[in-house]
Design a protein around this motif. Sequence first.
Motif: not given
Length: 257
Positions: A94-104, A11-17, A35-36, A108-116
């Motif tokens: 296992l759940c892997v999130s990212g790879i985020n575009h930009g630092a977390n 999964t991620n927070d930057d969107d599926i594309t 599975v995505v 930033n871990v508090i605000y991050s959708g990637t980390m959440s």
Amino acid sequence: MMEQRPVILVTNDDDITAPGIHALVEAVKPLGKVVVVAPDRPQSGKGHAITLGVPLRLDQVDLFGDIEAYQCSGTPVDCVKLARDKILHGPPDLCVSGINHGANHSINVIYSGTMSAAMEAAIEGIPSVGFSLLDYRFDADFSLAGQVARNLSRYLLEKPLPYGTLLNVNVPIIPAAAVKGIRLCRQANAKWVEEFDERTDPQGKKYYWLTGEFENLDEGEDTDVWALEHGYVSVVPVRFDLTHYELKQQIAKDWPF
């Protein structure tokens, strides 16, 4: 009997594309059945938000070849919840999130959708990790981050973390040959010094754009910020139990209750 392959939720927070999630899928697909489930639009900065009061949509998409994938109208946390309940019908391995575009790193871990998203998986007892690359460009080079993601994901499948914990992994923008290694760190004491840029629209009404600068208040050489600035991949073990145990003991000792 054929050994069953581990199930890996991506999964991620930057969107599926976003290029980052495609790089992550390529990194982990040799390790198991992938599975995505990811947002259908950018959800950066949503933190641990969930959708209430409006229906959620979940549509299967053909974006990753033969890999099962769905786009969700909700937040990154919604994606993990729906994946577990309606697609996988149970927890993945296992759940892997990212790879985020930009630092977390750091705060930033508090605000991050990637980390959440990764944290939501950890709440469900699923081994989880969030990956971020310190490059906001759409055409960022994810090759090094992909190598890191594959190696650390393999470790997590072999030796899952204790319940209530997950990993926050950040990758610097340097050539792979220049990376000094992986450094186990603590979260830096840092914050955003923010301002709102006030503007006026054509109707004469005021509106605001959030701006700000990152301020590192931590001079320690054991932090994620220090590691990234000095050519290391940073790995920070994170937990979602926010209890301050030392303060709890102090209050119990000093306060009259």
